[in-house]
Write a protein that holds these residues in place. Structure first.
Motif, mmCIF file in Angstrom:
data_model
loop_
_atom_site.group_PDB
_atom_site.id
_atom_site.type_symbol
_atom_site.label_atom_id
_atom_site.label_comp_id
_atom_site.label_asym_id
_atom_site.label_seq_id
_atom_site.Cartn_x
_atom_site.Cartn_y
_atom_site.Cartn_z
ATOM 1 N N LEU A 178 -41.290 -51.117 56.562
ATOM 2 C CA LEU A 178 -40.580 -49.930 57.047
ATOM 3 C C LEU A 178 -39.415 -50.329 57.941
ATOM 4 C CD1 LEU A 178 -40.134 -46.983 57.945
ATOM 5 C CD2 LEU A 178 -42.127 -47.212 59.418
ATOM 6 N N LYS A 179 -39.657 -51.236 58.856
ATOM 7 C CA LYS A 179 -38.604 -51.650 59.789
ATOM 8 C C LYS A 179 -37.427 -52.273 59.054
ATOM 9 C CE LYS A 179 -37.860 -54.112 64.134
ATOM 10 N NZ LYS A 179 -38.426 -54.994 65.170
ATOM 11 N N GLU A 180 -37.710 -53.001 57.961
ATOM 12 C CA GLU A 180 -36.639 -53.604 57.177
ATOM 13 C C GLU A 180 -35.851 -52.561 56.392
ATOM 14 O OE1 GLU A 180 -38.463 -56.516 54.718
ATOM 15 O OE2 GLU A 180 -39.060 -57.822 56.377
ATOM 16 N N THR A 181 -36.511 -51.468 56.037
ATOM 17 C CA THR A 181 -35.890 -50.452 55.187
ATOM 18 C C THR A 181 -35.011 -49.485 55.967
ATOM 19 O OG1 THR A 181 -37.777 -50.542 53.689
ATOM 20 C CG2 THR A 181 -36.379 -48.599 53.545
ATOM 21 N N ILE A 182 -35.469 -49.074 57.143
ATOM 22 C CA ILE A 182 -34.786 -48.004 57.865
ATOM 23 C C ILE A 182 -33.537 -48.527 58.554
ATOM 24 C CG2 ILE A 182 -36.026 -48.300 60.057
ATOM 25 C CD1 ILE A 182 -36.181 -45.240 60.233
ATOM 26 N N ALA B 179 -32.149 -49.547 50.078
ATOM 27 C CA ALA B 179 -32.920 -50.496 49.269
ATOM 28 C C ALA B 179 -34.355 -50.034 49.154
ATOM 29 C CB ALA B 179 -32.864 -51.880 49.916
ATOM 30 N N ILE B 180 -34.885 -50.089 47.979
ATOM 31 C CA ILE B 180 -36.203 -49.514 47.724
ATOM 32 C C ILE B 180 -37.271 -50.599 47.701
ATOM 33 C CG2 ILE B 180 -37.594 -48.342 45.982
ATOM 34 C CD1 ILE B 180 -35.104 -46.810 45.189
ATOM 35 N N LEU C 169 -45.251 -51.002 64.992
ATOM 36 C CA LEU C 169 -44.199 -51.154 63.991
ATOM 37 C C LEU C 169 -44.065 -52.613 63.587
ATOM 38 C CD1 LEU C 169 -41.996 -49.687 62.363
ATOM 39 C CD2 LEU C 169 -40.426 -50.144 64.255
ATOM 40 N N GLU C 170 -44.208 -53.506 64.544
ATOM 41 C CA GLU C 170 -44.115 -54.935 64.249
ATOM 42 C C GLU C 170 -45.314 -55.424 63.439
ATOM 43 O OE1 GLU C 170 -41.737 -57.055 64.719
ATOM 44 O OE2 GLU C 170 -40.391 -55.710 65.796
#
Length: 490
Positions: free
Chosen positions: A131-135, A19-20, A124-125
């Motif tokens: 980023l955390k949602e994407t990876i 997802a982008i 990261l939080e």
């Protein structure tokens, strides 16, 4: 290899992680004194990357910096270091405490445990939520060492597969195309190379091999390829061994010695740090790591057809989930800004493609079907795409397979998990011995794996030096930790 297949949950996440997220909204123009000068309210980050420096690098980074300055108040001082020199240079930089902000993390686990990289869980939080949602979360899990995260893995293929890339036209002309399509081992290559050498007697490198050459062998290397500790992938998966005492490794070295003596490997290979660009047709076959779309990319970059034959099924090991990681230096004065940049790089389609593909209208043009076509100036800017973060954001070249994402799904469905997946050794008690052993291995590795020296003589010398350096005690400590970890898994 009879290991467990990766779970369907993992595979589903591989696709959903594509997802982008575009146009991250964080725009912080505050500046802090850091690793370089601050101008006009922006913070400059020093970023070390592996790869050959590019002619148009400054031109592209000028555009990158315009964008990142506006988006997050950051500019980048990108410092590319060539393939053969990167690991050693970064060891010197991190050991000296020289300030920098972000780097491609070579020997991720070892350097993380040495304190070279910043622990990133809190950052990261706070600064990397998109980023955390994407990876794929399993990449983050795989990069976590004893509960701590020291880098951001690239969101890409989960399995690692090594094999042989080769010049298809040469294979056809030498009458070995069918044989190459079925060649898995070094021994399979021997009669092929004999015919190629006879057909092309002036070819510099029937097999492209340099100082970093390390062919596939059925081991999971616990602390990386520059150390001798391995777990067999076929056989006893509970015992840590010194690979340089194993019969199949000696057979590999004996084969490479024959290749060198027959002129299949060039005479200066042991000291050769040249990356040997595919576009230079002075080689026939080389070891490469595969990913979906790799063959199309190699062929496009080389401007001729490149073939590929795998040496093994995709294998998920610690290195395959941490083999492409961006870390923030423990000495960085701008860790929050560094994480903001990594967040943007991995979630912003425009930035990811600008750094990877170059400038639209200069290095590529866009077609009606949204694919892109390289221009005549594309050769002035070629980056290691797999090392730059979320590959699902990258635009397809018109030479790429249209089902590239589906290929990732199929590739990952074939991956098997190494028995050591998730095991990270604590080297704090044996760090001095590890450093000495690493230096010894690097002294012997290139001459042995390019066939440049007598195998029996140098292998004996290597193992004698490893014994004197305390390898037995190190292996005892590693085995104790591995036994405990295996018991916990059960």
């Amino acid at each position: 290899m009879k290991f467990k297949k990766l779970s369907s949950l993992f595979l589903a996440m591989t696709i959903t992680s594509s997802a982008i997220f575009t146009g991250c909204s964080s725009t912080n123009q505050d500046s802090t004194a850091g690793s370089s000068n601050d101008t006009k309210g922006t913070t400059e980050l020093i970023w070390y990357m592996i790869g050959t420096p590019q002619p148009d690098q400054d031109k592209v980074m000028e555009e990158v910096n315009k964008y990142t300055a506006e988006k997050i108040g950051v500019t980048l001082d990108l410092r590319m270091v060539d393939w053969g020199d990167y690991g050693q240079k970064m060891q010197v930089i991190t050991s000296s405490g020289e300030p920098f902000d972000i780097c491609f993390a070579s020997d991720y686990a070892l350097n993380a445990q040495k304190g070279a990289y910043l622990e990133l869980s809190d950052l990261l939080e706070s600064k990397g939520k998109e980023l955390k949602e994407t990876i794929n979360p399993l990449f983050l899990e795989g990069a976590t060492i004893n509960g701590n995260l020291y880098g951001i893995p690239a969101n890409k293929e989960v399995g690692q597969q090594l094999g042989w890339a080769y010049n298809k036209k040469m294979a056809e002309e030498a009458g070995v195309l069918e044989a190459m399509e079925n060649a898995k081992t070094l021994e399979d290559l021997e009669p092929i190379l004999e015919k190629v050498k006879a057909k092309f007697p002036n070819l510099k490198m029937p097999m492209a091999a340099g100082s970093g050459f390390f062919p596939y062998m059925p081991y999971d290397y616990l602390l990386g390829e520059n150390l001798p500790f391995g777990i067999a992938l076929d056989g006893d998966t509970t015992k840590i061994v010194n690979i340089y005492e194993q019969e199949n490794v000696k057979n590999t070295l004996d084969t490479l010695r024959r290749f060198y003596q027959k002129g299949y490997i060039h005479s200066q290979a042991a000291t050769d740090t040249d990356p040997h660009e595919m576009s230079v047709e002075n080689w026939f076959v080389r070891k490469e790591q595969y990913a979906p779309g790799a063959v199309e990319m190699w062929s496009s970059n080389a401007k001729y057809d490149v073939g590929y034959t795998p040496s093994h099924d995709p294998l998920t090991i610690n290195n395959s989930v941490t083999g492409s990681v961006m870390s923030i230096s423990a000495a960085s004065k701008n860790p929050e800004k560094a994480m903001e940049f990594l967040n943007l790089l991995n979630t912003d389609e425009y930035l990811r493609n600008l750094i990877d593909r170059g400038i639209e209208g200069v290095h590529y043009t866009t077609n009606e079907d949204k694919t892109i076509t390289k221009t005549k100036d594309a050769d002035k800017y070629s980056m290691p795409s797999w090392a730059l973060g979320n590959v699902f954001l990258t635009k397809n070249y018109d030479t790429d397979a249209k089902d590239r994402i589906e290929q990732y799904e199929e590739f990952n469905s074939q991956a098997v998990a190494s028995p050591t997946l998730g095991f990270y050794a604590d080297t704090s008690k044996i760090s001095t011995e590890i450093a000495t052993i690493s230096n010894i291995v690097q002294e012997f590795k290139a001459p042995l794996f390019t066939g440049s020296v007598d195998t029996d003589k140098y292998l004996e010398q290597l193992n004698d030096k490893l014994k004197a350096a305390g390898i037995d005690e190190v292996m005892k400590e590693l085995q104790s930790q591995y036994d405990k970890w295996m018991a916990e898994q059960k």
